[in-house]
Write a protein that holds these residues in place. Sequence first.
Motif, PDB file in Angstrom:
ATOM      1  N   VAL A   1     -10.852  58.929  83.592  1.00 23.29           N
ATOM      2  CA  VAL A   1     -11.121  57.520  83.295  1.00 23.29           C
ATOM      3  C   VAL A   1     -11.630  57.417  81.871  1.00 23.29           C
ATOM      4  CG1 VAL A   1     -12.515  55.514  83.875  1.00 23.29           C
ATOM      5  CG2 VAL A   1     -11.588  56.964  85.693  1.00 23.29           C
TER       6      VAL A   1
ATOM      7  N   ASN B   1     -22.557  49.177  83.549  1.00 22.08           N
ATOM      8  CA  ASN B   1     -23.649  50.074  83.141  1.00 22.08           C
ATOM      9  C   ASN B   1     -24.856  49.275  82.667  1.00 22.08           C
ATOM     10  OD1 ASN B   1     -21.474  51.755  83.505  1.00 22.08           O
ATOM     11  ND2 ASN B   1     -21.962  53.077  81.779  1.00 22.08           N
TER      12      ASN B   1
ATOM     13  N   ILE C   1     -18.979  52.024  89.609  1.00 17.47           N
ATOM     14  CA  ILE C   1     -18.712  53.026  88.568  1.00 17.47           C
ATOM     15  C   ILE C   1     -17.880  54.168  89.124  1.00 17.47           C
ATOM     16  CG2 ILE C   1     -19.833  54.807  87.164  1.00 17.47           C
ATOM     17  CD1 ILE C   1     -22.104  52.783  86.693  1.00 17.47           C
ATOM     18  N   ARG C   2     -18.197  54.576  90.341  1.00 18.07           N
ATOM     19  CA  ARG C   2     -17.509  55.739  90.918  1.00 18.07           C
ATOM     20  C   ARG C   2     -16.090  55.423  91.366  1.00 18.07           C
ATOM     21  NH1 ARG C   2     -16.845  61.039  90.645  1.00 18.07           N
ATOM     22  NH2 ARG C   2     -16.171  61.940  92.643  1.00 18.07           N
TER      23      ARG C   2
ATOM     24  N   ARG D   1     -18.354  58.570  86.480  1.00 16.38           N
ATOM     25  CA  ARG D   1     -16.956  58.127  86.599  1.00 16.38           C
ATOM     26  C   ARG D   1     -16.041  59.335  86.799  1.00 16.38           C
ATOM     27  NH1 ARG D   1     -16.569  52.721  85.084  1.00 16.38           N
ATOM     28  NH2 ARG D   1     -18.468  51.970  84.057  1.00 16.38           N
TER      29      ARG D   1
ATOM     30  N   LEU E   1     -19.581  56.019  78.088  1.00 13.15           N
ATOM     31  CA  LEU E   1     -19.506  55.978  79.544  1.00 13.15           C
ATOM     32  C   LEU E   1     -20.816  56.360  80.213  1.00 13.15           C
ATOM     33  CD1 LEU E   1     -15.990  57.591  80.179  1.00 13.15           C
ATOM     34  CD2 LEU E   1     -16.587  55.181  79.936  1.00 13.15           C
TER      35      LEU E   1
ATOM     36  N   SER F   1     -13.124  51.055  88.269  1.00 16.27           N
ATOM     37  CA  SER F   1     -13.388  50.710  86.874  1.00 16.27           C
ATOM     38  C   SER F   1     -12.649  49.465  86.438  1.00 16.27           C
ATOM     39  CB  SER F   1     -12.997  51.881  85.957  1.00 16.27           C
ATOM     40  OG  SER F   1     -13.803  53.009  86.206  1.00 16.27           O
TER      41      SER F   1
ATOM     42  N   ARG G   1     -20.390  61.446  81.735  1.00 13.66           N
ATOM     43  CA  ARG G   1     -19.420  60.411  82.092  1.00 13.66           C
ATOM     44  C   ARG G   1     -20.038  59.329  82.968  1.00 13.66           C
ATOM     45  NH1 ARG G   1     -14.465  61.384  80.824  1.00 13.66           N
ATOM     46  NH2 ARG G   1     -13.718  59.899  82.385  1.00 13.66           N
TER      47      ARG G   1
END
Length: 823
Positions: free
Chosen positions: A150, A207, A66-67, A146, A157, A70, A143
Amino acid sequence: MTLRTRKSQHDPRDGEVRARPRSGLFRSWRSVVFTAADDDRRRRRGSDGVRLAFALLALACCLLIIRYNSRIDRAIIQVIYPAPWSITWLITVVYEAGSLGVICVVAAVAVIARRWAAARDIALSAAVAAAASGVLVALLGARGGRPAGVEIGGYLLSFPVLRIALFMAVATAALPYLARGVQRLIETFIVLVALATAVGGHGLPVNVAGSLAIGWGATAVIRLVFGSPLGLPSVDEVRLLLRELGVGASHLRLAPRQVWGVAQYRATETGPDGSAGSQLSIDVYGRDAADAKLLTKAGRFVFYRDSGPTFTLTRLQQVEHEAYLMLRAGRAGADVPELVDAEVAGPARDALIVCRLPGGPALADAADTDVSDAALDDLYSQLLSLRRARITHGALSGDTLLADRAAGTVVVTGFRNASSNASDEQLDRDMAGAMAATGVLVGAERAADAAARSLPQPVMQGALRQLHRPALDSALRRSVAGHPELLADLRQRAAEAAQVELPTLAEPRRVSWPTLLMVIGTLVGGWALIGVLLDVSRSFDTVVGADWLWVIVALLLAQLAYVASAVESVGSVTEPLPFGRVLGVEVGNAFSALAGGTAAVFATRVRFLQQQGYPASMALSSGAIMTAVSSVTTVLLLVICLPFAWGSIHLDEVQSLSGDSKLVWLILSAVVLAALAAGLLLAVPRLRRAAADKARPKLSEIVGSFKEIARSPGKLALLVGGAVGRELLIAMSLSVSLRAFDDHLRLPVIIVVIRLAGLVGGASPSPGGMGVVEAGLILGLTAAGVTEADATAAVFVQRLFTSYLPPVWGWASLAWMRKREYL
């Protein structure tokens, strides 16, 4: 021997396997929805700790993706989103009914059925999942962690998806309490709801996966706290099943040791007038039998050359197979229990096999005086009869061999893994199992003498080839674990008593766990190494422009590290050693480490010391001392250098790095999670005691040997000085490699970078951490302010002289030492 007479007071037909029409027993809806209502019998399982560790690892991976990346989510949603308009209603129904509907229905049914343990686990699992989700939402923000900018159109998100985490926690908490059919329904809903969530735009695929991991981990936490239900039929339920079969029984109780996939009970048979009769064994194959059989078969097929007994599709087939092989074994001349009945009963169609047992204990519970030499000889006579009939038992252990005190013999029970038309290797394993089981009870000397008296020499040689832990049944492996020298002693004594040459041990495994991990690690390391080499190719101009004088210095320092290791090795023993030979061993270990890892290095050192006249115990102690001192030295250097390097390493400045640096973060996360999982496992008293009992003798031996060395200040100085010198020389080789590219870092910073990279490389099962260590070094140097091009070039030079080239002259050194018979 002849098969004992089997008479049932309700059916005169001897040993017939019958199927009865289904009765009205347990026809209530509770028996259809839930499994046995005996929730008080619980146990903390190590597997729950493993599940929690995997859940944390999966969550960490999802957070990293996620970080930093994407693209995975984007690639998946390009395929699945948006869904065709004609099925959007179906996706909505599955999402709403499958998530909230399952949560409400499962919780309500547990309360209505008064399954309070299930209701408690469901409620607490949901609470833990909700709390974990709330913490993550607060930390990650709207978010979901993220980076800014993004945007993935049409999707929320935020992470985690709270509804999915709650749904997974409730579903997995309820599964152990549900009947098999309902379990399958819930598992199907888990898959469908996860797909509907991603396809319907309610949560990004990564997610959703992370949310499922949170729910799964929450359930594992609750099971570690309260224990997992054993999933066995209750005593009252088994008593009613026996009554349906027409078998009277009293004093019904669980057998002291259980086998996965079958619930084993013991009872006293009662006649129509209530009089007590023989002891009964009752094996109940319930809902887990098919899964256990399938997983066992699949596991043996993957890891063992022999995949085990014939696979049975149904529970009735299993008890029919077991009863058939037991009857055949009896007709072949083995002493087996009396078959009372074998059929299915109850609304869940549980399969039972009921047998009459002799009046004696299992060998696992017997004293050595309970089994005479004549009984041991008789046991081997029975096994030879089975061998002539080509029948293998497949699971001989102290639990399946009973001492019949009245008849003065040993009875063979538990034919669940038996096979007909067996191969010679399978029959040899039965003989080896009998030798090991009797050896645990009566000792290696009596067991070896009995086998030598009874077995022909060819059969003895075949049994000795199989007499080691991998070839034994799992229950027997646990028994011999408390006697570490038993099998080797038994092999030696049996070979001498039978006057046969001790054969080479057979390898029953197709692939072992260490080999599998090494293959996976090699692929991971190779992938990382290719990435490093590609980076080097992009930094080719930097490499060519190096100051070659510093490169030569780096080469010399890297080779001096082997001299320091030789000094350490000389200091690890009390008597003198020829330094040149020791240096040859340490250089040769560069090749040993690449070929077989730490175990190969340890074995090479031990073999060398034995060739120099040291006893095996002292050679082993020397290797253990070197390992212990090296570990302590590494930790102390890291602790000393860390305060000096703390302000010089800025990991937040390398977030833009890609590829290999992310692999390093993944492995570091795995190391932390593995440490947490180990801590959770050690929180279980039984596992903590087992670990302490296993470590205490080795620790005492190392401490005793170290005290001997500490009496000589010179030896102690060589031991500690060599370990410290090796670490400093390796750090200095990296330092001068940086100098070759006009970069410089303080030595404490370099030591911290090397140690952290070594930690990552040690966690990877790739040979020598190859590929992973390079990525870790580049990441650490870049975080310390070195440009990525210079860091890549310097690491390549240092690793060229410490890891890539030394195995070449290490192989030559080992060949020379073997030729001189120093190894």
